[in-house]
Motif scaffolding. Sequence first.
Motif, PDB file in Angstrom:
ATOM      1  N   ILE A  74      12.642  -4.518  10.985  1.00  0.00           N
ATOM      2  CA  ILE A  74      12.719  -3.919   9.642  1.00  0.00           C
ATOM      3  C   ILE A  74      11.622  -2.862   9.554  1.00  0.00           C
ATOM      4  N   VAL A  75      12.031  -1.636   9.213  1.00  0.00           N
ATOM      5  CA  VAL A  75      11.062  -0.543   9.021  1.00  0.00           C
ATOM      6  C   VAL A  75      11.323   0.094   7.654  1.00  0.00           C
ATOM      7  N   GLY A  76      10.395   0.945   7.229  1.00  0.00           N
ATOM      8  CA  GLY A  76      10.600   1.725   6.009  1.00  0.00           C
ATOM      9  C   GLY A  76      11.206   3.077   6.351  1.00  0.00           C
ATOM     10  N   ALA A  77      11.166   4.007   5.398  1.00  0.00           N
ATOM     11  CA  ALA A  77      11.669   5.360   5.661  1.00  0.00           C
ATOM     12  C   ALA A  77      10.956   6.352   4.753  1.00  0.00           C
ATOM     13  N   ASP A  78      10.914   7.579   5.213  1.00  0.00           N
ATOM     14  CA  ASP A  78      10.323   8.668   4.419  1.00  0.00           C
ATOM     15  C   ASP A  78      11.383   9.571   3.806  1.00  0.00           C
ATOM     16  N   ARG A  79      12.509   9.690   4.489  1.00  0.00           N
ATOM     17  CA  ARG A  79      13.620  10.464   3.922  1.00  0.00           C
ATOM     18  C   ARG A  79      14.903  10.059   4.638  1.00  0.00           C
ATOM     19  N   ILE A  80      15.946   9.850   3.855  1.00  0.00           N
ATOM     20  CA  ILE A  80      17.227   9.438   4.432  1.00  0.00           C
ATOM     21  C   ILE A  80      18.289  10.441   3.999  1.00  0.00           C
ATOM     22  N   ALA A  81      19.012  10.965   4.991  1.00  0.00           N
ATOM     23  CA  ALA A  81      20.042  11.969   4.711  1.00  0.00           C
ATOM     24  C   ALA A  81      21.349  11.285   4.311  1.00  0.00           C
ATOM     25  N   LYS A  82      22.299  12.105   3.816  1.00  0.00           N
ATOM     26  CA  LYS A  82      23.578  11.555   3.321  1.00  0.00           C
ATOM     27  C   LYS A  82      24.353  10.788   4.400  1.00  0.00           C
ATOM     28  N   ASN A  83      24.174  11.214   5.674  1.00  0.00           N
ATOM     29  CA  ASN A  83      24.916  10.533   6.745  1.00  0.00           C
ATOM     30  C   ASN A  83      24.185   9.297   7.265  1.00  0.00           C
ATOM     31  N   GLY A  84      23.011   8.974   6.674  1.00  0.00           N
ATOM     32  CA  GLY A  84      22.277   7.778   7.093  1.00  0.00           C
ATOM     33  C   GLY A  84      21.214   8.027   8.148  1.00  0.00           C
ATOM     34  N   ASP A  85      21.059   9.252   8.622  1.00  0.00           N
ATOM     35  CA  ASP A  85      19.934   9.548   9.523  1.00  0.00           C
ATOM     36  C   ASP A  85      18.642   9.345   8.731  1.00  0.00           C
ATOM     37  N   ALA A  86      17.657   8.683   9.364  1.00  0.00           N
ATOM     38  CA  ALA A  86      16.465   8.289   8.594  1.00  0.00           C
ATOM     39  C   ALA A  86      15.168   8.700   9.290  1.00  0.00           C
TER      40      ALA A  86
ATOM     41  N   VAL B 180      16.649  -0.554   7.903  1.00  0.00           N
ATOM     42  CA  VAL B 180      15.727   0.355   7.215  1.00  0.00           C
ATOM     43  C   VAL B 180      15.697  -0.070   5.752  1.00  0.00           C
ATOM     44  N   ALA B 181      14.491  -0.370   5.248  1.00  0.00           N
ATOM     45  CA  ALA B 181      14.344  -0.792   3.846  1.00  0.00           C
ATOM     46  C   ALA B 181      13.763   0.366   3.046  1.00  0.00           C
ATOM     47  N   ALA B 182      14.459   0.763   1.972  1.00  0.00           N
ATOM     48  CA  ALA B 182      13.975   1.911   1.181  1.00  0.00           C
ATOM     49  C   ALA B 182      14.608   1.920  -0.203  1.00  0.00           C
ATOM     50  N   PRO B 183      13.830   2.363  -1.206  1.00  0.00           N
ATOM     51  CA  PRO B 183      14.420   2.520  -2.548  1.00  0.00           C
ATOM     52  C   PRO B 183      15.246   3.804  -2.611  1.00  0.00           C
ATOM     53  N   MET B 184      16.056   3.942  -3.668  1.00  0.00           N
ATOM     54  CA  MET B 184      16.932   5.116  -3.771  1.00  0.00           C
ATOM     55  C   MET B 184      16.153   6.430  -3.849  1.00  0.00           C
ATOM     56  N   SER B 185      14.877   6.365  -4.247  1.00  0.00           N
ATOM     57  CA  SER B 185      14.061   7.594  -4.328  1.00  0.00           C
ATOM     58  C   SER B 185      13.752   8.192  -2.964  1.00  0.00           C
TER      59      SER B 185
ATOM     60  N   LEU C  84       0.831  -1.212   0.000  1.00  0.00           N
ATOM     61  CA  LEU C  84       0.000   0.000   0.000  1.00  0.00           C
ATOM     62  C   LEU C  84       0.864   1.261   0.000  1.00  0.00           C
ATOM     63  N   ALA C  85       2.011   1.171   0.644  1.00  0.00           N
ATOM     64  CA  ALA C  85       2.885   2.338   0.792  1.00  0.00           C
ATOM     65  C   ALA C  85       3.848   2.506  -0.378  1.00  0.00           C
ATOM     66  N   THR C  86       3.907   1.517  -1.273  1.00  0.00           N
ATOM     67  CA  THR C  86       4.983   1.535  -2.289  1.00  0.00           C
ATOM     68  C   THR C  86       4.478   1.181  -3.693  1.00  0.00           C
ATOM     69  N   VAL C  87       3.215   1.442  -3.976  1.00  0.00           N
ATOM     70  CA  VAL C  87       2.560   1.037  -5.234  1.00  0.00           C
ATOM     71  C   VAL C  87       2.287  -0.469  -5.220  1.00  0.00           C
ATOM     72  N   ASP C  88       3.323  -1.261  -4.934  1.00  0.00           N
ATOM     73  CA  ASP C  88       3.129  -2.703  -4.797  1.00  0.00           C
ATOM     74  C   ASP C  88       4.342  -3.314  -4.098  1.00  0.00           C
ATOM     75  N   PHE C  89       4.142  -4.434  -3.472  1.00  0.00           N
ATOM     76  CA  PHE C  89       5.185  -5.290  -2.907  1.00  0.00           C
ATOM     77  C   PHE C  89       5.741  -4.848  -1.558  1.00  0.00           C
ATOM     78  N   GLY C  90       6.098  -3.563  -1.438  1.00  0.00           N
ATOM     79  CA  GLY C  90       6.559  -3.094  -0.125  1.00  0.00           C
ATOM     80  C   GLY C  90       8.056  -2.928  -0.036  1.00  0.00           C
ATOM     81  N   THR C  91       8.457  -2.256   1.058  1.00  0.00           N
ATOM     82  CA  THR C  91       9.891  -2.165   1.356  1.00  0.00           C
ATOM     83  C   THR C  91      10.179  -3.033   2.589  1.00  0.00           C
ATOM     84  N   ALA C  92       9.739  -2.594   3.771  1.00  0.00           N
ATOM     85  CA  ALA C  92       9.973  -3.414   4.973  1.00  0.00           C
ATOM     86  C   ALA C  92       9.262  -4.766   4.880  1.00  0.00           C
ATOM     87  N   LEU C  93       8.122  -4.811   4.208  1.00  0.00           N
ATOM     88  CA  LEU C  93       7.401  -6.092   4.132  1.00  0.00           C
ATOM     89  C   LEU C  93       7.914  -6.976   2.994  1.00  0.00           C
TER      90      LEU C  93
END
Length: 331
Positions: free
Chosen positions: A220-232, A254-259, A150-159
């Motif tokens: 395992i969690v997702g993320a909304d924004r990840i900074a260059k130093n890895g803070d999420a 933390v599971a997340a696509p490059m976007s 639901l959060a990723t169009v399909d399939f998921g990140t953390a799931l």
Amino acid sequence: MKVRMGGKSRDIPAVWWEDGKVLAIDQTRLPGTLRITKISDHRDVALAIKKMVVRGAPTIGATAAYGLALAWKNGESIRRAVKLLISTRPTAYDLFFALDWMLDRMEEPIESAIEYASSITGQCRKIGEYGAKLVRNGSTVLTHCNAGALATVDFGTALAPLRIAHRGGKSPMVLVDETRPRLQGAKLTSWELMNEGIEHAIIVDNAAGHYLKSEIDLVIVGADRIAKNGDAANKIGTYEKAVVAKENGVPFYVAAPMSTFDPNIAGERDIPIEERDQSEVLRIGRERIGPPRVAARNPAFDITPARYITGFITEKGIRKPSEIAGLIGKR
Ligand code: MRU
């Protein structure tokens, strides 16, 4: 994702383009009702993002891309449409990434938006393949909020790692934080895990520490924004789970696509945190809690400093926080 609709099994994403309209699962109605909303104006797309009819960082990005395609189709000002769409939710970097991506591909905006949405699903499958190696048969995994299809169009990140592990014959047990105030865990993650046949139990957010001490093998969690130093940045409550996980020696991924990785910000200070309406805290369903006129605070996200994160599961593989700046640089 596989769902039951009108007595039949259907495979639908969280949001898609059909017959010149944007169609989306109305996430505010789940798990009780599976309703598909049809949107033909980018202003209504903006409203759907703001009111969380669609939500989750990658889905927000894809929906905004479709919104821009609608604005183009309707002959509206693209500049004004971007301004409106960008103003909907401030934290998820995918929103900004998707609109930038679209602006570079406006010769065929509808095709571009469709391509954007389907590319996310491909990335999520890869996240699932890399992450599944972390999930041992019989292990107990904690997740927070909803970072599923639901959060990723399909399939998921953390799931996604849980789906692949389960499809490959492993039997993880998932503890799902209910995720006050909007209950994305209890309402959405549980619905997705139920549809996939993955064993799970909902816990109140306050119970996570207790189980991190005793039963949980992996977070395992997702993320909304990840900074260059890895803070999420992720859903409010993630930070404290990460701290307690570290205290108890439980790996925290933390599971997340490059976007979701923002190349423009150095660390947590630069991540804007959305503050949502007080009523989300002051009401449970229709019932008002707390005395009349009491105030509430309602940050939608918090930031987990990189030192609490064991690794990032991305479509490019699993990376340590110290490798993130280099990874973003290569995008
Ligand atoms: O406020 P929401 O429901 O949009 O917040 C969603 C989350 O915090 C998710 O964990 C995050 O977007 C990752 S989704 C793959």
